[in-house]
Design a protein around this motif. Structure first.
Motif, mmCIF file in Angstrom:
data_model
loop_
_atom_site.group_PDB
_atom_site.id
_atom_site.type_symbol
_atom_site.label_atom_id
_atom_site.label_comp_id
_atom_site.label_asym_id
_atom_site.label_seq_id
_atom_site.Cartn_x
_atom_site.Cartn_y
_atom_site.Cartn_z
ATOM 1 N N TRP A 143 6.897 7.385 10.414
ATOM 2 C CA TRP A 143 5.489 7.769 10.555
ATOM 3 C C TRP A 143 4.560 6.870 9.733
ATOM 4 O O TRP A 143 3.508 6.437 10.202
ATOM 5 N N LEU B 288 2.121 18.042 8.648
ATOM 6 C CA LEU B 288 0.753 17.682 8.279
ATOM 7 C C LEU B 288 0.745 16.181 8.044
ATOM 8 O O LEU B 288 1.328 15.704 7.067
ATOM 9 N N ARG B 289 0.127 15.454 8.921
ATOM 10 C CA ARG B 289 0.179 13.994 8.872
ATOM 11 C C ARG B 289 -1.219 13.414 8.741
ATOM 12 O O ARG B 289 -2.196 14.050 9.127
ATOM 13 N N THR B 290 -1.266 12.205 8.207
ATOM 14 C CA THR B 290 -2.569 11.544 8.122
ATOM 15 C C THR B 290 -2.545 10.253 8.934
ATOM 16 O O THR B 290 -1.503 9.623 9.031
ATOM 17 N N LYS C 26 -2.674 24.491 8.709
ATOM 18 C CA LYS C 26 -1.347 24.075 9.206
ATOM 19 C C LYS C 26 -0.944 24.737 10.537
ATOM 20 O O LYS C 26 -0.448 24.049 11.431
ATOM 21 N N PRO D 173 3.411 8.791 1.878
ATOM 22 C CA PRO D 173 1.961 8.736 1.621
ATOM 23 C C PRO D 173 1.115 9.141 2.832
ATOM 24 O O PRO D 173 -0.096 9.296 2.706
ATOM 25 N N CYS D 174 1.748 9.286 3.995
ATOM 26 C CA CYS D 174 0.999 9.587 5.220
ATOM 27 C C CYS D 174 1.272 10.991 5.754
ATOM 28 O O CYS D 174 1.035 11.279 6.929
ATOM 29 N N ARG D 175 1.848 11.831 4.898
ATOM 30 C CA ARG D 175 2.024 13.238 5.265
ATOM 31 C C ARG D 175 1.737 14.078 4.033
ATOM 32 O O ARG D 175 1.708 13.562 2.921
ATOM 33 N N LEU D 176 1.538 15.357 4.247
ATOM 34 C CA LEU D 176 1.192 16.224 3.118
ATOM 35 C C LEU D 176 2.270 17.273 2.914
ATOM 36 O O LEU D 176 2.784 17.841 3.888
ATOM 37 N N ARG E 94 -5.328 8.052 0.602
ATOM 38 C CA ARG E 94 -5.765 6.775 0.023
ATOM 39 C C ARG E 94 -4.778 5.633 0.281
ATOM 40 O O ARG E 94 -5.177 4.501 0.504
ATOM 41 N N GLU E 95 -3.491 5.938 0.265
ATOM 42 C CA GLU E 95 -2.496 4.873 0.449
ATOM 43 C C GLU E 95 -1.825 4.965 1.824
ATOM 44 O O GLU E 95 -0.660 4.616 1.968
ATOM 45 N N MET F 146 -6.349 21.478 4.036
ATOM 46 C CA MET F 146 -5.527 20.987 5.151
ATOM 47 C C MET F 146 -4.346 21.934 5.394
ATOM 48 O O MET F 146 -4.027 22.265 6.533
ATOM 49 N N ARG F 147 -3.712 22.355 4.286
ATOM 50 C CA ARG F 147 -2.576 23.283 4.418
ATOM 51 C C ARG F 147 -3.005 24.595 5.089
ATOM 52 O O ARG F 147 -2.246 25.191 5.835
ATOM 53 N N HIS G 171 3.147 14.281 -8.032
ATOM 54 C CA HIS G 171 3.688 15.442 -7.311
ATOM 55 C C HIS G 171 5.206 15.593 -7.432
ATOM 56 O O HIS G 171 5.794 16.431 -6.765
ATOM 57 N N ILE H 156 -6.436 13.704 0.846
ATOM 58 C CA ILE H 156 -5.547 14.855 0.588
ATOM 59 C C ILE H 156 -4.443 14.657 -0.462
ATOM 60 O O ILE H 156 -3.807 15.625 -0.861
ATOM 61 N N TRP H 157 -4.184 13.430 -0.905
ATOM 62 C CA TRP H 157 -3.130 13.266 -1.914
ATOM 63 C C TRP H 157 -3.678 13.208 -3.335
ATOM 64 O O TRP H 157 -2.948 13.369 -4.296
ATOM 65 N N HIS H 158 -4.973 12.970 -3.455
ATOM 66 C CA HIS H 158 -5.558 12.854 -4.795
ATOM 67 C C HIS H 158 -6.628 13.922 -5.020
ATOM 68 O O HIS H 158 -7.418 13.821 -5.952
ATOM 69 N N GLY I 89 1.412 4.340 -2.806
ATOM 70 C CA GLY I 89 1.318 5.763 -2.477
ATOM 71 C C GLY I 89 2.568 6.531 -2.857
ATOM 72 O O GLY I 89 2.500 7.609 -3.452
ATOM 73 N N ASN J 255 2.624 9.371 -5.663
ATOM 74 C CA ASN J 255 3.070 10.721 -5.318
ATOM 75 C C ASN J 255 4.178 11.199 -6.254
ATOM 76 O O ASN J 255 4.212 12.367 -6.638
ATOM 77 N N GLU K 264 -6.640 18.097 -4.733
ATOM 78 C CA GLU K 264 -5.863 19.300 -4.438
ATOM 79 C C GLU K 264 -6.637 20.297 -3.572
ATOM 80 O O GLU K 264 -6.060 21.002 -2.749
ATOM 81 N N MET L 239 0.835 -1.208 0.000
ATOM 82 C CA MET L 239 0.000 0.000 0.000
ATOM 83 C C MET L 239 0.870 1.258 0.000
ATOM 84 O O MET L 239 0.624 2.223 -0.738
ATOM 85 N N ALA M 7 -6.311 19.128 -0.136
ATOM 86 C CA ALA M 7 -4.931 19.354 0.302
ATOM 87 C C ALA M 7 -4.749 20.826 0.697
ATOM 88 O O ALA M 7 -4.152 21.132 1.733
ATOM 89 N N ASP M 8 -5.283 21.712 -0.123
ATOM 90 C CA ASP M 8 -5.167 23.147 0.184
ATOM 91 C C ASP M 8 -5.890 23.490 1.484
ATOM 92 O O ASP M 8 -5.404 24.299 2.277
#
Lengths: 144, 92
Positions: free
Chosen positions: A133, B63-65, B52, A98-101, B10-11, B48-49, A92, B38-40, A84, A88, B42, A80, B45-46
């Motif tokens: 993480w 910023l963590r999920t 911050k 995959p677990c942070r932005l 998602r992942e 969430m940002r 990107h 938040i990864w697929h 991710g 990414n 935008e 998984m 994502a914005d």
């Protein structure tokens, strides 16, 4: 500030504050000379290296081998995460966690490229069952 | 308006692990979480940002999920937690 350096014997490229004293490729001492980013890009661009998930996994396993951590034995979780990481990269530009932005601050976001420096994170540091993480890397059990 | 958001990816295995708890929470309390990937997406994502400054200090500076965020109380949880902790957050 980091700069580019080239081994005058074998064209090994180094990116860093200072050059290695001994070239890790040809082992010649004091062989590095500072070069431009354009020259460094041209030389490194001569070798095309593609990384699929299998190759990336092999690389991080080799990376972990000599360290106190290992790739998570939970293969479903790893699969998984690899999905991710590669999504990414495609969407990107980098293999972001995959677990942070990302924040859109480039220097800050480079810290999220996998593998990240998770050794300093509170989820790993000083924890017997520490992990990064996302959980791709876990501390190796002492008896293993 | 008081909104309870779950920022997820998602992942992200932690997000996957929390989903059954979220389902249970919604059934048990009737509270609905706004689940934003938040990864697929935008826009998510914005969003969430934009939170911050509130979220990051409570999540290791990043910023963590998953992140569970109450827009009114600014209560934040990140990562996998036990069901009771999630419920306590939701009922605040």
């Amino acid at each position: 500030m980091k700069k580019f350096w080239r081994c005058f014997v074998c064209n090994d490229i180094h990116y860093g504050v200072r050059p290695p004293e001994i070239c890790p490729t040809c082992l010649v001492k004091n062989a590095y000379v500072e070069i431009s980013s354009t020259e460094a890009r041209k030389i490194s661009g001569m070798t095309k290296v593609d990384f699929d998930k299998k190759k990336f996994l092999e690389a991080v396993e080799r990376f972990a081998e000599k360290n106190e951590f290992q790739v998570n034995p939970d293969t479903e979780k790893v699969k998984m995460l690899l999905d991710g990481i590669f999504n990414n990269e495609q969407n990107h530009g980098f293999k972001f966690c995959p677990c942070r932005l990302i924040t859109k601050d480039f220097a800050e976001d480079l810290k999220l490229v996998c593998p990240c420096n998770f050794l300093i994170h509170e989820t790993y540091k000083d924890k017997e069952d520490g992990e990064c993480w996302c959980g791709l890397f876990v501390r190796r059990k002492k008896h293993e | 308006m008081n909104k309870r958001i779950m920022f997820w990816a998602r992942e992200c295995p932690h997000c996957k692990a929390m989903m059954p708890y979220v389902d249970k929470l919604e059934k048990e309390t009737g509270i609905k979480l706004e689940k934003l990937e938040i990864w697929h997406n935008e826009k998510n994502a914005d969003l969430m940002r934009s939170y911050k400054p509130i979220i990051a200090p409570k999540c290791g500076g990043q910023l963590r999920t998953p992140t569970f965020f109450n827009t009114e109380t600014n209560d934040v949880i990140c990562g996998e937690v036990e069901y009771e902790i999630l419920k306590e957050w939701a009922l605040k």
